[in-house]
Motif scaffolding. Structure first.
Motif: not given
Length: 275
Positions: A67-68, A117
């Motif tokens: 993930k971001s 995000d």
């Protein structure tokens, strides 16, 4: 592991429930697993991962997805598995029941069972905040950076409505209040209340009440691993064991008997920090 929970600035308390920071170096903590089963929470979150990125394995997916740095987590009712990396440092903004809806101005049903995000939702200023957080002198400084950003947003938010206060009452009672009482607090008919709640929560209020009770139970088990599930179910407002087991299977994907004291001792137990 090191962790701290901060009460937000008074002007933010209708929006944010708490800000928590937690840190663990798995390379120096023997016997502590960096793999964690995160069961659904009734909170809505924006989380900054400031060291190793978080990796998430969702039901039905074949592998972990990285993930971001900053993730917005929508309403969820399925457990996921987290790979927290080797060095983990996270700042978590836990919103009031309708807080994320008020900030993003979108129906929470549109981000049900999803995470994003945060830059896609709040713009590139998230990159600047991330850099400032990484350069902060200490955790209190990190919290002040987040509060300063959110305080600039407060004047742009819609005012708190009676329905928002009713949802806060639902949380404060541990999910143990009738829908009729909540609709009355919200100054709405039952059908209107259900529609407004789904918009703000991403799920009907009865489902949210079940999720709150389950989360309270799971948090108790993480705080007190030696307590029996029967004790915990009773202390969390369940009137019989079958209702507790039904909710546990729905939200955790397993029955309570699959979770043992040893497993809890060997994880960082995020629910006692984040809920």
């Amino acid at each position: 592991m090191k962790s701290e929970i901060y009460k937000p600035h008074p002007a933010l308390q209708d929006l944010v429930n708490c800000i928590s920071i937690y840190e663990v170096d798995f390379t120096k903590t023997q016997g502590l697993s960096n793999i964690y089963r995160f069961v659904p929470a009734y909170q809505r979150y924006i989380i900054f991962y400031l060291e190793d990125p978080i990796k998430v394995l969702k039901p039905g997916n074949g592998d972990f997805i990285t993930k971001s740095v900053c993730v917005t987590i929508g309403p969820q009712d399925q457990a996921v598995t987290l790979d927290m990396g080797r060095r983990h440092l996270a700042l978590c903004i836990a919103f009031q029941p309708s807080g994320l809806h008020r900030l993003l101005r979108i129906p929470m049903s549109e981000i049900y069972e999803q995470d994003f995000d945060t830059r896609l939702l709040l713009g590139n200023e998230i990159d600047e905040i991330t850099e400032r957080l990484k350069g902060a002198d200490n955790w209190a400084h990190m919290v002040s950076i987040i509060e300063f950003y959110l305080l600039k947003k407060v004047s742009l938010l819609k005012p708190v409505l009676p329905v928002d206060k009713a949802m806060a009452a639902l949380v404060s009672t541990g999910g143990n209040i009738t829908m009729e009482e909540l609709a009355s607090l919200a100054c709405l008919s039952l059908r209107q209340f259900e529609r407004k709640c789904t918009e703000r929560l991403g799920m009907p209020p009865k489902q949210y009440a079940r999720l709150i009770r389950f989360c309270k139970a799971y948090q108790l088990k993480e705080l007190f691993p030696r307590k029996t599930w029967t004790e915990i179910a009773y202390n969390s407002g369940y009137y019989d064991q079958m209702h507790f087991i039904r909710d546990f299977k729905k939200f955790a994907g397993i029955t309570p008997s699959f979770i043992h004291e040893d497993e809890l001792r060997n994880t960082i137990r995020l629910h006692k920090i984040m809920v």
